[in-house]
Design a protein around this motif. Structure first.
Motif: not given
Ligand SMILES: NC(=O)c1ccc[n+]([C@@H]2O[C@H](COP(=O)([O-])OP(=O)(O)OC[C@H]3O[C@@H](n4cnc5c(N)ncnc54)[C@H](O)[C@@H]3O)[C@@H](O)[C@H]2O)c1
Length: 462
Positions: A213-215, A219-232
């Motif tokens: 679950v952590d992987d 390895f995916g969404a977590g990297l994007r979240w730090a940058l843009m969150g969910t909506y963007q």
């Protein structure tokens, strides 16, 4: 808002100690009240980790750290404090009692914040005689690194107090997010709890292990979240037609049974054992302190990478450094060899390579921090962009060594600087040296010219 001279931290566990570190690093004296017999030792342990992490993130130490005291009484702790942060256990009765006592003893104009993760401010302020200066200020662990603090007012809160709180936390290097309505869990924990509920189901149903679950996040969404969150992130996923297309394409899927919605798996002993055992296996013998250090290392690397691109959390760190660490910028008086001392740091063990030498990345980091410090000291608002760096590592320092970087300005022109750095241990032994060609760049990363006065100061060092 100017920072107060004194802050009080009531409760100094994981979160309280993080607040202590933030205040101390901003030069604010902190009085702590926590009745646990081990409170001081535990708090100082967190502070040691925070100290090393902040030095690495900020590339130096502030001109003055606040003074830390532990008191035996809550009344003494809050006496004369301009800001009070309550971080006691997450129980309404405990917090209400504490807050009523804080209210009775803190100065009339003190700002009083609670770190609660989800209790409503209107309940928490119910026993206060002067509830107007109270609000929720919900931080994220580790408080000394993560910028976000959610601010939420209760029915009795004066909107002016929230405005003052925004100023206070921004001054501490944080990013206040004013939650518009008083709701359980505020904004962030609403989102986190939805994810956590699904994570529990996935392990409960044997779809995935704890580590898997952590992987799926890291390895995916977590990297994007730090940058843009969910909506963007989803806007971009909609391609050229953006959000409307994304919602049209994936909207129907929301009605499919992908999610368990509000159902929560029964936290039976068997499920708790299963999760705890898998979590132990995932930790693979690393202690909580080891994991904290690993977390901090990664967060610092992310924040610094984002800072270099002036994005998301990195922009907050960058603005904070420019605003507060200018005062701590090095003195530009050269020594007899024409060198100025640009940086002093304590070497963390993970900055060594397999041979025990200073790793190339650590060396590069020190040199970049020294560049930034030099420009800052010269009074320039530009940032350094190294077009060429030549590193030469000559000796191995011990972990925990105090390293100093001295810098000689070889030449200085409006748009290009040539520098020579030496990294030495406290006994003067050289660990590495580097030569560099730098271009000054503006906040958006575009090449720019050094300001006249900054250029003159740097040329005086040639
Ligand atoms: N842990 C997190 O990730 C996190 C994140 C954000 C907010 N919070 C919130 O921060 C608060 C503290 O959480 P924590 O994780 O630091 O808990 P913790 O258990 O690590 O720390 C709580 C501390 O409060 C002390 N304490 C107990 N009674 C007290 C009293 N009467 N007066 C003063 N101190 C007292 C305890 O000795 C302990 O040191 C909670 O409200 C929690 O919801 C936690």
């Amino acid at each position: 808002m100017p920072l107060p001279d004194k802050a009080a931290c009531i409760g100094a566990g994981v979160i309280g100690a993080g607040w202590v570190a933030r205040y101390l690093w901003n030069g604010v004296d902190v009085a702590v009240y926590d009745p646990h017999p081990e409170a001081e030792r535990r708090c100082r342990d967190v502070l040691a980790t925070a100290d090393a992490s902040l030095e690495r993130l900020l590339g130096g130490r502030p001109a003055r750290l606040g003074a830390l005291t532990f008191t035996d009484s809550l009344a003494d702790a809050v006496d004369g404090a301009g800001a009070v942060q309550e971080s006691a256990p997450e129980r309404t009765d405990v917090k209400r009692k504490i807050l009523a006592e804080v209210d009775a003893h803190a100065p009339a104009d003190a700002l009083i914040g609670s770190s609660t993760s989800g209790l409503l401010p209107s309940w928490l302020q119910a026993d206060m005689a002067r509830p107007e200066r109270f609000f929720v200020s919900h931080p994220f662990n580790p408080v000394y690194l993560l910028p976000l603090v959610e601010l939420c007012a209760g029915e009795g809160t004066d909107p002016q107090a929230v405005e003052r709180a925004k100023g206070l936390y921004a001054e501490l290097g944080m990013r206040p997010l004013h939650v518009r309505k008083e709701i359980d869990g505020f904004v962030a924990d609403r989102l986190l709890e939805a994810l956590w509920r699904e994570a529990l189901w996935l392990v409960h149903d044997d779809v995935a292990s704890v580590a898997e679950v952590d992987d799926a996040v890291r390895f995916g969404a977590g990297l994007r979240w730090a940058l843009m969150g969910t909506y963007q992130t989803y806007r971009i996923a909609g391609g050229e037609e953006g959000m409307r297309h994304f919602m049209a394409q994936f909207g129907p899927a929301l009605k499919w049974p992908w999610t368990k919605l509000m159902d929560v798996p029964e936290l039976t002993d068997a499920l708790i054992d299963k999760i705890a055992e898998q979590s132990d296996a995932q930790a693979a013998g690393r202690s909580p302190r080891d994991l904290e250090r690993e977390r901090d290392r990664g967060l610092i690397a992310l924040l610094r990478a984002l800072e270099s691109e002036d994005l998301a959390g990195g922009s907050v760190v960058g603005a904070y450094k420019r605003a507060r660490f200018r005062a701590a910028a090095p003195d530009l008086t050269p020594d007899t060899e024409g060198r100025v001392q640009t940086l002093t740091v304590t070497l963390a063990p993970d900055r060594l390579d397999a041979t025990g030498g200073l790793s190339a990345a650590a060396c590069q980091d020190l040199v970049e921090q020294a560049d930034g410090a030099l420009l800052q000291a010269a009074g320039s608002a530009t940032r350094p962009f190294a077009v060429e760096t030549s590193l030469n590592r000559s000796a191995s320092p011990g972990a925990g060594a105090r390293l100093t970087v001295t810098t000689r300005v070889v030449s200085a022109a409006e748009r290009v600087l040539h520098l020579a750095h030496r990294i030495v241990e406290a006994d003067g032994r050289e660990i590495a040296h580097a030569t560099q060609t730098l271009h000054p760049v503006d906040d958006t990363g575009r090449p720019t010219a050094l300001e006249e006065t900054a250029l003159a100061r740097l040329q005086a060092l040639v």
